[in-house]
Design a protein around this motif. Structure first.
Motif, PDB file in Angstrom:
ATOM      1  N   UNK A 301     -22.607   0.662 -16.841  1.00 13.03           N
ATOM      2  CA  UNK A 301     -21.298   1.297 -17.017  1.00 13.03           C
ATOM      3  C   UNK A 301     -21.057   2.371 -15.975  1.00 13.03           C
ATOM      4  N   UNK A 302     -22.102   3.137 -15.662  1.00 12.65           N
ATOM      5  CA  UNK A 302     -21.953   4.193 -14.648  1.00 12.65           C
ATOM      6  C   UNK A 302     -21.692   3.599 -13.275  1.00 12.65           C
ATOM      7  N   UNK A 303     -22.373   2.486 -12.953  1.00  9.24           N
ATOM      8  CA  UNK A 303     -22.135   1.850 -11.656  1.00  9.24           C
ATOM      9  C   UNK A 303     -20.705   1.318 -11.572  1.00  9.24           C
ATOM     10  N   UNK A 304     -20.214   0.794 -12.699  1.00  5.97           N
ATOM     11  CA  UNK A 304     -18.834   0.296 -12.697  1.00  5.97           C
ATOM     12  C   UNK A 304     -17.840   1.427 -12.485  1.00  5.97           C
ATOM     13  N   UNK A 305     -18.100   2.592 -13.124  1.00  2.59           N
ATOM     14  CA  UNK A 305     -17.203   3.733 -12.951  1.00  2.59           C
ATOM     15  C   UNK A 305     -17.212   4.238 -11.515  1.00  2.59           C
ATOM     16  N   UNK A 306     -18.391   4.177 -10.882  1.00  4.36           N
ATOM     17  CA  UNK A 306     -18.489   4.682  -9.511  1.00  4.36           C
ATOM     18  C   UNK A 306     -17.891   3.694  -8.526  1.00  4.36           C
ATOM     19  N   UNK A 307     -17.929   2.393  -8.858  1.00  2.00           N
ATOM     20  CA  UNK A 307     -17.401   1.395  -7.925  1.00  2.00           C
ATOM     21  C   UNK A 307     -15.879   1.370  -7.906  1.00  2.00           C
ATOM     22  N   UNK A 308     -15.251   1.865  -8.998  1.00  2.00           N
ATOM     23  CA  UNK A 308     -13.786   1.840  -9.032  1.00  2.00           C
ATOM     24  C   UNK A 308     -13.144   2.666  -7.926  1.00  2.00           C
ATOM     25  N   UNK A 313     -10.094   2.774  -2.900  1.00  2.00           N
ATOM     26  CA  UNK A 313     -10.043   3.175  -1.495  1.00  2.00           C
ATOM     27  C   UNK A 313      -9.831   1.972  -0.599  1.00  2.00           C
ATOM     28  N   UNK A 314     -10.500   0.855  -0.901  1.00  2.00           N
ATOM     29  CA  UNK A 314     -10.319  -0.355  -0.107  1.00  2.00           C
ATOM     30  C   UNK A 314      -8.892  -0.888  -0.232  1.00  2.00           C
ATOM     31  N   UNK A 315      -8.337  -0.844  -1.443  1.00  2.00           N
ATOM     32  CA  UNK A 315      -6.959  -1.303  -1.646  1.00  2.00           C
ATOM     33  C   UNK A 315      -5.962  -0.432  -0.891  1.00  2.00           C
ATOM     34  N   UNK A 316      -6.150   0.879  -0.945  1.00  2.00           N
ATOM     35  CA  UNK A 316      -5.260   1.783  -0.216  1.00  2.00           C
ATOM     36  C   UNK A 316      -5.363   1.579   1.281  1.00  2.00           C
ATOM     37  N   UNK A 317      -6.587   1.325   1.767  1.00  2.00           N
ATOM     38  CA  UNK A 317      -6.766   1.078   3.197  1.00  2.00           C
ATOM     39  C   UNK A 317      -6.051  -0.199   3.625  1.00  2.00           C
ATOM     40  N   UNK A 318      -6.122  -1.237   2.795  1.00  2.00           N
ATOM     41  CA  UNK A 318      -5.430  -2.488   3.117  1.00  2.00           C
ATOM     42  C   UNK A 318      -3.915  -2.289   3.099  1.00  2.00           C
ATOM     43  N   UNK A 319      -3.411  -1.545   2.146  1.00  2.00           N
ATOM     44  CA  UNK A 319      -1.972  -1.287   2.081  1.00  2.00           C
ATOM     45  C   UNK A 319      -1.508  -0.463   3.284  1.00  2.00           C
ATOM     46  N   UNK A 320      -2.311   0.510   3.680  1.00  2.00           N
ATOM     47  CA  UNK A 320      -1.955   1.329   4.832  1.00  2.00           C
ATOM     48  C   UNK A 320      -1.954   0.497   6.112  1.00  2.00           C
ATOM     49  N   UNK A 321      -2.945  -0.375   6.256  1.00  2.00           N
ATOM     50  CA  UNK A 321      -2.996  -1.247   7.432  1.00  2.00           C
ATOM     51  C   UNK A 321      -1.784  -2.169   7.481  1.00  2.00           C
ATOM     52  N   UNK A 322      -1.412  -2.729   6.322  1.00  2.00           N
ATOM     53  CA  UNK A 322      -0.238  -3.600   6.267  1.00  2.00           C
ATOM     54  C   UNK A 322       1.033  -2.838   6.633  1.00  2.00           C
ATOM     55  N   UNK A 323       1.164  -1.614   6.123  1.00  2.00           N
ATOM     56  CA  UNK A 323       2.348  -0.801   6.423  1.00  2.00           C
ATOM     57  C   UNK A 323       2.472  -0.536   7.906  1.00  2.00           C
TER      58      UNK A 323
END
Length: 450
Positions: A301-308, A313-323
């Motif tokens: 559970x702790x690893x899942x919380x830390x991976x979120x 961050x990866x999703x925001x980076x992809x959105x920024x690159x697309x923009x």
């Protein structure tokens, strides 16, 4: 004392020129000068840094300006949009090179606006770095030094190049000559004073008589001083308020029709965002890594919380690159703005309707060129793959190092080669024009790299 004097004289010269001139000095004097970057084998400016992509972008823009001048002089029909002609009588078979995005290769007019945005970035980034460190004394010293050296470094090489052109005139190598050497020199002084270092025209085209391509120098000079004043005025503000003030100033300049001022301050705004982004990244990298095994309970559970956060961050980076990819694509489409018939050009004709009144009467495309130039420089700074693969390549970096010299001499160096080939062959053809231009480019490369 002698070493200090030589160093001061060296730093007054343009960066590449100072090292080339040093090679012709006597060994006893040359030993007093420092070697570039501490090694004789390392060419100046060859090491990459955080903003090396701007050097590559400037170099590619200068190359496009050269191609633009060749195209406009020898193939003017290509400057119109694909399938759009001034009249049915002038209709020719359209070429694929006139298509959107491809035509940017010879669209030199928006490249000049990119020069101004890059200048605003480069001239303000050091002072803004000192401002963010709350070192106002260093900021004022940087601004004072830049304001003193800028006229010499900016107007010195064009003045010297125009003097050489005046001498070529006296030798009969190129067009028109005045009756006496005195008249020629007086005319050269007047050309430099009223067309190169004259700062009161703001963004008007002064068209220097000895080299019409140097019309941007006076605009660079006066708006550099305006930029230093803006940086000084905004230096005591908080970062967020300074960014808002810079955006407001850019909007105000565009509303008033002052495109060059908007581009210089826009470059300062991009420098500020670059420093903010670098500081945020440095802060994030300084945060300690969390080990999930130190937490009690279920470790999965702790690893899942830390991976979120990593996933977000990866999703925001992809959105920024697309923009930024969309911004760059739109800006490159605008950069292909044709020289004529923009009101009949697909896509472009809709942009003409949104031009402010101050631009509509004179140059409606410059409003969109200013926005496109800011968008291109901003997006290039946020697209790492574009930086690594293109803008930081050896060719782009080399073009950036010689861009100012190429910009100065690319026009006059073509004329002697043109006359030489005409005297040999006597026929003007597309092949002959291409041969003349390639030879002129080769002579520019020799002048600027040797």
């Amino acid at each position: 004392m002698a070493r200090r004097l030589l160093l001061r004289l060296r730093y007054l010269l343009p960066f590449p020129l100072s090292f080339r001139l040093a090679a012709y000095l006597p060994r006893s004097i040359r030993s007093l000068l420092p070697r570039p970057h501490g090694a004789a084998s390392t060419p100046p400016g060859s090491r990459l840094h955080a903003t090396s992509y701007l050097d590559g972008l400037r170099g590619l823009a200068a190359l496009i300006v050269c191609i633009c001048h060749y195209t406009e002089e020898n193939h003017p029909h290509l400057t119109s949009w694909y399938g759009v002609f001034p009249s049915p009588a002038l209709a020719l078979e359209p070429s694929w090179i006139q298509l959107p995005f491809i035509r940017v290769v010879f669209s030199g007019r928006p490249m000049v606006h990119i020069f101004f945005v890059i200048s605003g970035f480069a001239l303000s980034v050091k002072a803004l770095t000192a401002v963010r460190a709350r070192d106002f004394e260093r900021c004022h010293a940087i601004l004072a030094s830049s304001a003193f050296r800028r006229p010499i470094r900016l107007a010195g090489p064009p003045a010297v190049s125009m003097l050489f052109i005046a001498m070529f005139l006296r030798a009969g190598w190129i067009w028109g000559v005045l009756p006496t050497l005195r008249q020629q020199l007086v005319d050269w002084v007047a050309a430099v004073y009223y067309h190169v270092i004259w700062p009161w025209s703001w963004d008007d085209h002064l068209s220097p008589p000895y080299n019409v391509n140097l019309w941007t120098i006076s605009i660079e000079l006066c708006h550099s001083m305006l930029l230093f004043l803006v940086v000084l005025a905004f230096s005591r503000m908080r970062t967020s308020f300074r960014i808002v003030s810079a955006v407001s100033f850019v909007v105000y300049c565009l509303h008033c029709g002052k495109w060059a001022a908007a581009e210089f301050v826009g470059g300062m705004l991009l420098a500020e965002t670059h420093l903010v982004s670098a500081a945020r990244q440095e802060y994030q990298e300084s945060l300690p890594l969390v080990n999930p095994s130190v937490y009690p309970g279920n470790p999965w559970d702790k690893e899942a919380e830390i991976s979120r956060p990593e996933e977000r961050k990866s999703t925001m980076s992809m959105m920024e690159t697309t923009l930024h990819a969309l911004i760059l694509t739109t800006a490159l489409y605008i950069a292909g703005w044709p020289n004529v018939d923009s009101s009949r050009t697909p896509g472009i004709r809709h942009l003409v309707k949104f031009v402010p009144d101050e631009f509509r009467a004179r140059d409606p495309q410059k409003f969109w060129f200013a926005l496109a130039a800011i968008g291109i420089v901003w997006s290039c700074g946020r697209l790492p793959f574009l930086q690594k693969k293109i803008l930081e390549s050896r060719f782009a970096q080399f073009a950036g190092r010689i861009s100012f010299a190429v910009y100065i001499v690319h026009g006059p160096s073509k004329r002697p080669t043109t006359q030489a080939y005409r005297s040999l062959y006597g026929i003007n053809t597309d092949t002959l024009f291409s041969l003349q231009y390639v030879s002129g480019c080769r002579s520019r490369g020799i002048c600027t790299t040797r």
